[in-house]
Design a protein around this motif. Structure first.
Motif, PDB file in Angstrom:
ATOM      1  N   MET A 105       0.787  -1.234   0.349  1.00  0.00           N
ATOM      2  CA  MET A 105      -0.153   0.144   0.176  1.00  0.00           C
ATOM      3  C   MET A 105       0.355   1.631   0.198  1.00  0.00           C
ATOM      4  N   ALA A 106       2.073   1.348   0.683  1.00  0.00           N
ATOM      5  CA  ALA A 106       3.258   2.182   0.467  1.00  0.00           C
ATOM      6  C   ALA A 106       3.096   2.502  -0.973  1.00  0.00           C
ATOM      7  N   ALA A 107       3.325   1.599  -1.713  1.00  0.00           N
ATOM      8  CA  ALA A 107       3.444   2.467  -3.253  1.00  0.00           C
ATOM      9  C   ALA A 107       2.783   3.543  -3.935  1.00  0.00           C
ATOM     10  N   PHE A 108       1.335   3.671  -3.228  1.00  0.00           N
ATOM     11  CA  PHE A 108       0.364   4.737  -3.781  1.00  0.00           C
ATOM     12  C   PHE A 108       0.514   5.799  -2.877  1.00  0.00           C
ATOM     13  N   THR A 109       1.056   6.313  -2.433  1.00  0.00           N
ATOM     14  CA  THR A 109       1.841   7.757  -1.957  1.00  0.00           C
ATOM     15  C   THR A 109       3.508   7.669  -1.790  1.00  0.00           C
ATOM     16  N   PRO A 110       4.607   8.801  -1.819  1.00  0.00           N
ATOM     17  CA  PRO A 110       5.762   9.538  -1.245  1.00  0.00           C
ATOM     18  C   PRO A 110       5.542   9.142   0.487  1.00  0.00           C
ATOM     19  N   ILE A 111       6.619   8.714   0.865  1.00  0.00           N
ATOM     20  CA  ILE A 111       6.264   8.731   2.899  1.00  0.00           C
ATOM     21  C   ILE A 111       7.801   9.811   2.954  1.00  0.00           C
ATOM     22  N   ALA A 112       8.004  10.078   3.613  1.00  0.00           N
ATOM     23  CA  ALA A 112       9.103  10.923   4.631  1.00  0.00           C
ATOM     24  C   ALA A 112       8.950  10.298   5.636  1.00  0.00           C
ATOM     25  N   TYR A 113      10.579   9.774   5.773  1.00  0.00           N
ATOM     26  CA  TYR A 113      11.220   9.318   6.566  1.00  0.00           C
ATOM     27  C   TYR A 113      11.023   7.888   6.144  1.00  0.00           C
ATOM     28  N   LYS A 114      10.817   7.188   5.086  1.00  0.00           N
ATOM     29  CA  LYS A 114      10.978   5.817   4.588  1.00  0.00           C
ATOM     30  C   LYS A 114      10.870   6.003   2.761  1.00  0.00           C
ATOM     31  N   LEU A 155       0.913 -17.005 -20.199  1.00  0.00           N
ATOM     32  CA  LEU A 155       1.928 -15.848 -18.983  1.00  0.00           C
ATOM     33  C   LEU A 155       0.623 -14.885 -18.259  1.00  0.00           C
ATOM     34  N   SER A 156       0.701 -15.279 -16.910  1.00  0.00           N
ATOM     35  CA  SER A 156       0.288 -13.290 -16.235  1.00  0.00           C
ATOM     36  C   SER A 156       0.058 -13.657 -15.329  1.00  0.00           C
ATOM     37  N   VAL A 157       0.683 -11.984 -15.185  1.00  0.00           N
ATOM     38  CA  VAL A 157       1.336 -11.427 -13.842  1.00  0.00           C
ATOM     39  C   VAL A 157       0.852 -10.435 -13.271  1.00  0.00           C
ATOM     40  N   SER A 158       0.370 -10.681 -11.900  1.00  0.00           N
ATOM     41  CA  SER A 158      -0.729 -10.042 -10.668  1.00  0.00           C
ATOM     42  C   SER A 158       0.600  -9.401  -9.790  1.00  0.00           C
ATOM     43  N   VAL A 159       0.223  -8.695  -9.205  1.00  0.00           N
ATOM     44  CA  VAL A 159       1.011  -7.648  -8.289  1.00  0.00           C
ATOM     45  C   VAL A 159      -0.372  -7.382  -6.603  1.00  0.00           C
ATOM     46  N   VAL A 160       0.271  -7.875  -6.093  1.00  0.00           N
ATOM     47  CA  VAL A 160      -0.843  -7.506  -4.520  1.00  0.00           C
ATOM     48  C   VAL A 160      -0.311  -6.566  -3.747  1.00  0.00           C
ATOM     49  N   TYR A 161      -0.507  -5.401  -2.845  1.00  0.00           N
ATOM     50  CA  TYR A 161      -0.619  -4.918  -2.322  1.00  0.00           C
ATOM     51  C   TYR A 161      -1.107  -4.728  -0.345  1.00  0.00           C
ATOM     52  N   PRO A 162      -0.150  -5.144  -0.366  1.00  0.00           N
ATOM     53  CA  PRO A 162      -0.789  -6.124   1.198  1.00  0.00           C
ATOM     54  C   PRO A 162      -0.756  -4.438   1.643  1.00  0.00           C
ATOM     55  N   GLY A 163      -1.453  -4.128   3.114  1.00  0.00           N
ATOM     56  CA  GLY A 163      -1.397  -3.202   3.480  1.00  0.00           C
ATOM     57  C   GLY A 163      -0.889  -3.820   4.850  1.00  0.00           C
ATOM     58  N   PRO A 164      -0.610  -3.071   6.355  1.00  0.00           N
ATOM     59  CA  PRO A 164       0.616  -3.396   7.210  1.00  0.00           C
ATOM     60  C   PRO A 164       0.247  -4.992   7.456  1.00  0.00           C
ATOM     61  N   ILE A 165       1.917  -5.742   7.948  1.00  0.00           N
ATOM     62  CA  ILE A 165       1.980  -6.819   8.456  1.00  0.00           C
ATOM     63  C   ILE A 165       2.475  -6.706   9.395  1.00  0.00           C
ATOM     64  N   MET A 166       2.560  -7.829  10.240  1.00  0.00           N
ATOM     65  CA  MET A 166       3.219  -7.974  11.928  1.00  0.00           C
ATOM     66  C   MET A 166       4.571  -9.096  11.271  1.00  0.00           C
ATOM     67  N   ILE A 221     -10.837   1.113   0.743  1.00  0.00           N
ATOM     68  CA  ILE A 221     -11.408   1.851   0.962  1.00  0.00           C
ATOM     69  C   ILE A 221      -9.975   3.172   0.470  1.00  0.00           C
ATOM     70  N   ASN A 222      -8.996   2.330   1.442  1.00  0.00           N
ATOM     71  CA  ASN A 222      -8.435   3.499   2.272  1.00  0.00           C
ATOM     72  C   ASN A 222      -7.318   4.100   0.904  1.00  0.00           C
ATOM     73  N   HIS A 223      -7.449   2.821  -0.544  1.00  0.00           N
ATOM     74  CA  HIS A 223      -6.459   3.243  -1.291  1.00  0.00           C
ATOM     75  C   HIS A 223      -7.696   4.300  -2.742  1.00  0.00           C
ATOM     76  N   ARG A 224      -9.090   4.315  -2.084  1.00  0.00           N
ATOM     77  CA  ARG A 224      -9.805   5.400  -2.462  1.00  0.00           C
ATOM     78  C   ARG A 224     -10.209   6.553  -2.698  1.00  0.00           C
ATOM     79  N   ILE A 225      -9.183   6.991  -1.049  1.00  0.00           N
ATOM     80  CA  ILE A 225      -9.727   8.390  -0.353  1.00  0.00           C
ATOM     81  C   ILE A 225      -7.523   8.574  -0.961  1.00  0.00           C
ATOM     82  N   MET A 226      -7.013   7.615  -0.704  1.00  0.00           N
ATOM     83  CA  MET A 226      -5.117   8.229  -1.406  1.00  0.00           C
ATOM     84  C   MET A 226      -6.111   8.337  -2.369  1.00  0.00           C
TER      85      MET A 226
END
Length: 264
Positions: free
Chosen positions: A141-150, A176-187, A236-241
Motif C-alpha cells: 500500500m506504500a506504493a501509492f504515496t511517497p513517504i518521508a522517513y521511508k 503467462l499472467s502477471v499480478s501484483v498485490v498491495y498488502p497493508g500493514p503486516i506483522m 477504501i484507503n486506496h480510493r481515498i488516497m
C-alpha cells in the motif's frame, strides 16, 4: 500423473513468504524456496514435504550477491520447470535519509528492485514455455504515496507496481499472467508488530493476518487478476488516497511515520 512443475518463492522462510510456502504446499504445488542462510528453511521444507507429499528444493543464499544469484537461477532453469513465480522477498526501514547507512539503502534497492527484476527476466523463457504460467509480485500500500522517513522503501514498491503492470501488458498475448498485490500493514516480526501496535487503532486499520493476505493473493493471482488489494479497509484507503492531492496524502502519511519514530 506426477506433478513435475514447481512454484518458486523468494523470501520463503518467514512472514508472508512462509505463508505462501505453506499454502502453495497445501494446494499440492512443488516448491523451490529461496531464503537467507540460517533461516531454518530446510526444517520448514521437510515438514511441508512430509505433511503434503510434495517436492521442495531449498536454496539458501544472499540475493544481493548478483553473481551468485544468476548462478543459482541458471542452475534452477536447467533442472526445474517453473510455472509459478512469487517475488516475495523485500526489506524496508524507517529512518531519516541523512542518518541511513549507504549499505542499508543499497540493500533495499538490491533486494526490492534489482534482484526481483533479474529473477523475473532470467526465469521468463521457462515460464513462457508453460501451458499456463503466473507471476505474483509483492508491492505494498506504500506504493501509492511517497513517504518521508521511508523515502526508499515506498519508491521501491512503486517500482514493483509499475514494472508488474507494464510486464503484464507486454505479456498479454502469451499464456503467462502477471499480478501484483498491495498488502497493508503486516506483522512480519517483533519490531514491525510493536510499531503497528504503537500507532493504536489507526495503525491496525487494514491489518490482516499473513495467512489471509496469502490466501487472497494466491486465489486472485491464479484467477488472472492484475491488481490485488487484500482487505476491505485497504480498498477504501486506496480510493481515498487516489482522490487526495499528492501533497496532502504525503503530509498525512509522513506525519504518522514521524510520530512512530518518536515513539521508538
Amino acid at each position: 500423473m506426477e506433478n513435475k512443475k514447481y512454484t518458486l518463492i523468494t523470501g520463503a522462510s518467514s512472514g508472508l513468504g512462509r505463508e505462501f510456502s505453506i499454502q502453495c504446499a497445501g494446494m499440492g504445488m512443488n516448491i523451490i524456496m529461496i531464503a537467507l542462510p540460517g533461516s531454518n528453511t530446510v526444517s520448514l521444507a521437510d515438514h511441508l514435504m512430509l505433511e503434503f507429499g510434495i517436492q521442495i528444493s531449498v536454496f539458501e543464499f544472499d540475493m544481493t550477491d548478483s553473481i551468485l544469484l544468476v548462478e543459482k537461477l541458471n542452475y534452477i532453469n536447467e533442472h526445474f520447470e517453473i510455472d509459478f513465480l512469487i517475488n516475495n522477498a523485500g526489506i524496508g526501514g524507517t529512518v531519516a535519509i541523512t542518518e541511513s547507512p549507504l549499505t542499508a539503502i543499497d540493500r533495499i534497492l538490491q533486494v526490492n528492485i534489482r534482484s526481483m527484476v533479474l529473477i523475473t527476466q532470467i526465469l521468463l523463457p521457462g515460464l513462457l514455455r508453460q501451458e499456463k504460467g503466473h507471476i505474483l509480485n509483492i508491492s505494498s500500500m506504500a506504493a501509492f504515496t511517497p513517504i518521508a522517513y521511508k523515502t526508499v522503501y515506498p519508491a521501491s514498491k512503486a517500482f514493483i507496481s509499475s514494472f508488474s503492470l507494464g510486464l503484464r501488458e507486454e505479456l498479454s498475448p502469451t499464456n503467462l499472467s502477471v499480478s501484483v498485490v498491495y498488502p497493508g500493514p503486516i506483522m512480519t516480526n517483533s519490531g514491525v508488530s510493536a510499531r503497528i501496535i504503537g500507532q493504536g487503532m489507526k495503525g491496525r486499520i487494514g491489518l490482516l493476518a499473513t495467512s489471509e493476505i496469502a490466501r487472497i493473493a494466491l486465489r486472485q493471482c491464479l484467477a488472472g487478476k492484475a491488481v490485488i488489494i487484500p482487505g476491505f479497509w485497504n480498498k477504501i484507503n486506496h480510493r481515498i488516497m487516489g482522490i487526495l492531492p499528492v501533497e496532502t496524502k504525503l503530509k498525512i502519511v509522513s506525519k504518522a511515520v514521524k510520530k512512530e519514530m518518536a515513539i521508538k
